[in-house]
Design an enzyme around this catalytic site. Sequence first.
Site, PDB file in Angstrom:
ATOM      1  N   LYS A  42       0.848  -1.204   0.000  1.00 31.65           N
ATOM      2  CA  LYS A  42       0.000   0.000   0.000  1.00 31.65           C
ATOM      3  C   LYS A  42       0.882   1.253   0.000  1.00 31.65           C
ATOM      4  CE  LYS A  42      -0.346  -0.425   5.033  1.00 31.65           C
ATOM      5  NZ  LYS A  42      -1.165  -0.896   6.149  1.00 31.65           N
ATOM      6  N   ARG A 133     -11.098  -0.282  14.600  1.00 31.70           N
ATOM      7  CA  ARG A 133     -10.902   0.617  13.462  1.00 31.70           C
ATOM      8  C   ARG A 133     -11.731   0.106  12.290  1.00 31.70           C
ATOM      9  NH1 ARG A 133      -4.818   1.451  11.122  1.00 31.70           N
ATOM     10  NH2 ARG A 133      -5.259  -0.634  10.380  1.00 31.70           N
ATOM     11  N   TYR A 251      15.531  30.439   6.673  1.00 37.44           N
ATOM     12  CA  TYR A 251      14.305  31.111   7.135  1.00 37.44           C
ATOM     13  C   TYR A 251      14.299  31.267   8.654  1.00 37.44           C
ATOM     14  CZ  TYR A 251      11.954  30.499   2.610  1.00 37.44           C
ATOM     15  OH  TYR A 251      11.594  30.556   1.294  1.00 37.44           O
ATOM     16  N   MET A 299      11.232  24.349   1.616  1.00 35.20           N
ATOM     17  CA  MET A 299      10.419  23.502   0.740  1.00 35.20           C
ATOM     18  C   MET A 299      11.284  22.605  -0.148  1.00 35.20           C
ATOM     19  SD  MET A 299       7.539  24.550  -2.082  1.00 35.20           S
ATOM     20  CE  MET A 299       6.482  25.408  -0.923  1.00 35.20           C
TER      21      MET A 299
HETATM   22  C1  LIG Z   1      -0.393  -1.832   6.813  1.00 37.36           C
HETATM   23  C2  LIG Z   1      -0.996  -3.120   7.198  1.00 37.36           C
HETATM   24  C3  LIG Z   1      -0.205  -4.262   7.328  1.00 37.36           C
HETATM   25  C4  LIG Z   1       1.307  -4.216   7.248  1.00 37.36           C
HETATM   26  O1  LIG Z   1       1.797  -3.687   8.459  1.00 37.36           O
HETATM   27  P1  LIG Z   1       3.364  -3.531   8.761  1.00 37.36           P
HETATM   28  O2  LIG Z   1       3.417  -3.060  10.153  1.00 37.36           O
HETATM   29  O3  LIG Z   1       3.879  -2.519   7.787  1.00 37.36           O
HETATM   30  O4  LIG Z   1       3.985  -4.859   8.547  1.00 37.36           O
HETATM   31  C5  LIG Z   1      -0.835  -5.467   7.566  1.00 37.36           C
HETATM   32  N1  LIG Z   1      -2.191  -5.533   7.698  1.00 37.36           N
HETATM   33  C6  LIG Z   1      -2.970  -4.445   7.625  1.00 37.36           C
HETATM   34  C7  LIG Z   1      -4.437  -4.576   7.815  1.00 37.36           C
HETATM   35  C8  LIG Z   1      -2.406  -3.202   7.389  1.00 37.36           C
HETATM   36  O5  LIG Z   1      -3.181  -2.119   7.337  1.00 37.36           O
END
Ligand SMILES: *Cc1c(COP(=O)(O)O)cnc(C)c1O
Length: 356
Positions: A42, A133, A251, A299
């Site tokens: 992701k 969640r 800055y 930036m």
């Molecule tokens: C992001 C995520 C993972 C991976 O987690 P890590 O701590 O990066 O290994 C696994 N399961 C779910 C549901 C996640 O959201």
Amino acid sequence: MAIDPVEGGRAGELLIDLGALVANWHDLCERHQSGPVAGVVKADGYGLGAAAVAKALASASCWNFFVAQLSEGIALRRALSQGPMIAVLGGFPPGADGGAGLTPVINTPQDLAAHRAAGTRGAILHIDTGMERLGLDARELGEAGDLSALGLRHVMTHLACADEPDHPLNAVQARRFNEMAAMLPGVPRSFANSSGLFLGEAFESDLARPGAALYGLNPTPGHPNPMRCVLRLSVPVLQIRQVRAGATVGYGATWMAKRDSRIATIAAGYADGYLRALSGRGLAVAAGRTVQLVGRVSMDLITLDVTDVPDLAVGDRVELIGPEQTPDAVAALAGTIGYEVLTALGARYARRYITA
Ligand SMILES: *Cc1c(COP(=O)(O)O)cnc(C)c1O
């Protein structure tokens, strides 16, 4: 004339070692004897490039991938051929993947009803065991009745405190997961994230879901990092100037030279994900020596005190992230976690992939 993607040497470069990444995946597979290990890619593969990361893992025969959102899943399917599972953690309505063959994660009773009505088969059911969640709770799961028509591919849950091995919630989540998943006989289970893979047998399942550890973040905070470093971020020096004692840099004039100093200005800033919280705190490696960031992060630029590195020259590359300044170390200086440092890595860096 060809255009140099690294702008004639004046932009930052992210060197991504796919060999190290695949070796990290093999290490995690070794640890997880109860079932295969997926790749969580992701947020564009935690900033390293989901397509390149997933292709490297797929050629090592990683067959299961997780993304957060539908658009990520569709892009990833274009990069990978049909075959590997690509599951979308946030879920999607029946048919919304437009034939990309993505696997929806069902997170709510509403999702469940929609997929049941549409006759979806092979989804993943997310149950909540303590994160509060996403996912069905025990009552919602009980009310769902017989789910065998869904042909569920997995039932999954997610750990809230896996990076704190002594946290009592870990054992509570393992127990609840066992109890709730028992209501779905025969459905394979998916449990551990990166840190969960280091918690012991009670956290093993039919499919682990690590992200962070693949990319070299330490899944065992407070202990030596068992994973290999995957990433080097090097940024060229645009200018080196002599600054007189008493002059201020950047800055807000927040840093004043106590001695006559050499200041190197380099081509990265908060727009590249080099967090502004690193103002006055960041460290870099210049010609093999650790140097201090001075003044504020702007930036597009940061300034380093290179007075003690006389051989550093304009055009040389300074390392902001690498084996000596790990993403976890950078995060500690910025008051955040390595995950945020990686996922913030900017689009202006040229990503270059090596396999050895
Ligand atoms: C992001 C995520 C993972 C991976 O987690 P890590 O701590 O990066 O290994 C696994 N399961 C779910 C549901 C996640 O959201």
